[in-house]
Scaffold this motif. Structure first.
Motif, mmCIF file in Angstrom:
data_model
loop_
_atom_site.group_PDB
_atom_site.id
_atom_site.type_symbol
_atom_site.label_atom_id
_atom_site.label_comp_id
_atom_site.label_asym_id
_atom_site.label_seq_id
_atom_site.Cartn_x
_atom_site.Cartn_y
_atom_site.Cartn_z
ATOM 1 N N VAL A 203 1.574 4.163 -0.218
ATOM 2 C CA VAL A 203 2.279 5.378 -0.603
ATOM 3 C C VAL A 203 3.667 5.412 0.034
ATOM 4 N N TRP A 204 4.623 5.968 -0.699
ATOM 5 C CA TRP A 204 5.957 6.113 -0.120
ATOM 6 C C TRP A 204 5.918 7.202 0.951
ATOM 7 N N GLY A 205 6.855 7.151 1.877
ATOM 8 C CA GLY A 205 6.890 8.141 2.948
ATOM 9 C C GLY A 205 5.993 7.722 4.103
ATOM 10 N N ALA A 206 4.810 8.283 4.162
ATOM 11 C CA ALA A 206 3.890 8.035 5.273
ATOM 12 C C ALA A 206 3.378 6.603 5.296
ATOM 13 N N GLY A 207 3.393 5.926 4.148
ATOM 14 C CA GLY A 207 2.948 4.546 4.095
ATOM 15 C C GLY A 207 1.444 4.381 4.130
ATOM 16 N N ASP A 208 0.697 5.408 3.738
ATOM 17 C CA ASP A 208 -0.760 5.272 3.673
ATOM 18 C C ASP A 208 -1.139 4.148 2.718
ATOM 19 N N THR A 209 -2.166 3.410 3.085
ATOM 20 C CA THR A 209 -2.613 2.281 2.269
ATOM 21 C C THR A 209 -4.042 2.481 1.784
ATOM 22 N N TYR A 210 -4.331 1.914 0.613
ATOM 23 C CA TYR A 210 -5.644 2.025 -0.007
ATOM 24 C C TYR A 210 -6.009 0.663 -0.594
ATOM 25 N N TYR A 211 -7.314 0.367 -0.598
ATOM 26 C CA TYR A 211 -7.776 -0.926 -1.084
ATOM 27 C C TYR A 211 -9.029 -0.781 -1.929
ATOM 28 N N ALA A 212 -9.161 -1.669 -2.890
ATOM 29 C CA ALA A 212 -10.421 -1.795 -3.601
ATOM 30 C C ALA A 212 -11.459 -2.355 -2.633
ATOM 31 N N ASP A 213 -12.703 -1.977 -2.827
ATOM 32 C CA ASP A 213 -13.770 -2.440 -1.933
ATOM 33 C C ASP A 213 -13.863 -3.959 -1.913
ATOM 34 N N SER A 214 -13.556 -4.592 -3.023
ATOM 35 C CA SER A 214 -13.711 -6.039 -3.141
ATOM 36 C C SER A 214 -12.715 -6.816 -2.275
ATOM 37 N N VAL A 215 -11.638 -6.169 -1.845
ATOM 38 C CA VAL A 215 -10.633 -6.882 -1.054
ATOM 39 C C VAL A 215 -10.461 -6.288 0.342
ATOM 40 N N LYS A 216 -11.126 -5.201 0.612
ATOM 41 C CA LYS A 216 -10.982 -4.524 1.903
ATOM 42 C C LYS A 216 -11.363 -5.471 3.034
ATOM 43 N N GLY A 217 -10.498 -5.533 4.045
ATOM 44 C CA GLY A 217 -10.741 -6.420 5.179
ATOM 45 C C GLY A 217 -10.182 -7.811 4.998
ATOM 46 N N ARG A 218 -9.781 -8.163 3.780
ATOM 47 C CA ARG A 218 -9.215 -9.493 3.518
ATOM 48 C C ARG A 218 -7.751 -9.413 3.100
ATOM 49 N N PHE A 219 -7.380 -8.362 2.387
ATOM 50 C CA PHE A 219 -6.012 -8.207 1.889
ATOM 51 C C PHE A 219 -5.304 -7.104 2.671
ATOM 52 N N THR A 220 -3.991 -7.279 2.829
ATOM 53 C CA THR A 220 -3.170 -6.272 3.494
ATOM 54 C C THR A 220 -1.898 -6.047 2.694
ATOM 55 N N ILE A 221 -1.643 -4.797 2.342
ATOM 56 C CA ILE A 221 -0.418 -4.453 1.636
ATOM 57 C C ILE A 221 0.585 -3.891 2.637
ATOM 58 N N SER A 222 1.851 -4.215 2.421
ATOM 59 C CA SER A 222 2.898 -3.694 3.284
ATOM 60 C C SER A 222 4.180 -3.604 2.464
ATOM 61 N N ARG A 223 5.171 -2.907 3.022
ATOM 62 C CA ARG A 223 6.432 -2.781 2.311
ATOM 63 C C ARG A 223 7.578 -2.811 3.301
ATOM 64 N N ASP A 224 8.699 -3.313 2.839
ATOM 65 C CA ASP A 224 9.930 -3.336 3.611
ATOM 66 C C ASP A 224 10.972 -2.622 2.767
ATOM 67 N N ASN A 225 11.215 -1.359 3.070
ATOM 68 C CA ASN A 225 12.134 -0.569 2.251
ATOM 69 C C ASN A 225 13.573 -1.075 2.349
ATOM 70 N N ALA A 226 13.911 -1.684 3.471
ATOM 71 C CA ALA A 226 15.263 -2.221 3.615
ATOM 72 C C ALA A 226 15.496 -3.401 2.668
ATOM 73 N N LYS A 227 14.418 -4.108 2.334
ATOM 74 C CA LYS A 227 14.519 -5.259 1.428
ATOM 75 C C LYS A 227 14.019 -4.937 0.027
ATOM 76 N N ASN A 228 13.636 -3.683 -0.211
ATOM 77 C CA ASN A 228 13.096 -3.292 -1.528
ATOM 78 C C ASN A 228 11.957 -4.211 -1.958
ATOM 79 N N THR A 229 11.079 -4.504 -1.051
ATOM 80 C CA THR A 229 10.022 -5.475 -1.326
ATOM 81 C C THR A 229 8.669 -4.966 -0.829
ATOM 82 N N VAL A 230 7.648 -5.215 -1.626
ATOM 83 C CA VAL A 230 6.276 -4.941 -1.225
ATOM 84 C C VAL A 230 5.528 -6.277 -1.184
#
Length: 123
Positions: free
Chosen positions: A51-78
């Motif tokens: 999510v924008w702002g607070a940066g809360d993250t959510y995952y599907a159960d099938s990938v939880k614990g294996r995948f990590t989402i992150s974003r770098d707003n300075a680079k406009n990249t997720v």
């Protein structure tokens, strides 16, 4: 907003990949960003969103614990860091942008989509 996904490839089971999604425009930081995937013959499914702002993250159960989402707003990249990959993770991965907040699993709530990057996990 235009989105360009990259980083896919062929990897053995248990391996790792990091996907990137570069966005154009100066309002990237105000969008919730997500990754979806679509395997051959299957519907597109939610993987993760941040999510924008607070940066809360959510995952599907099938990938939880294996995948990590992150974003770098300075680079406009997720990013999507994928570890301990399994053959069932094989799919085309798409990034998407939405103005909504929270865990957003419905594709119609996303305003913009990238072109997709193929991830193939061999057993």
């Amino acid at each position: 907003v235009q989105l360009q996904a990259s980083g896919g490839g062929l990897v053995q089971a248990g391996g790792s990949l990091r996907l990137s999604c570069a966005a154009s425009g100066r309002t990237f930081s105000t969008y919730t960003m997500a990754w979806f995937r679509q395997a051959p013959g299957k519907e597109r499914e939610f993987v993760s969103n941040i999510v924008w702002g607070a940066g809360d993250t959510y995952y599907a159960d099938s990938v939880k614990g294996r995948f990590t989402i992150s974003r770098d707003n300075a680079k406009n990249t997720v990013y999507l860091q994928m570890n301990n990959l399994k053959p069932e993770d094989t799919a085309v991965y798409y990034c998407a942008a939405s103005r909504a907040l929270g865990m957003i699993v419905i594709t119609s709530l996303y305003n913009y989509w990238g072109q997709g990057t193929l991830v193939t996990v061999s057993s």
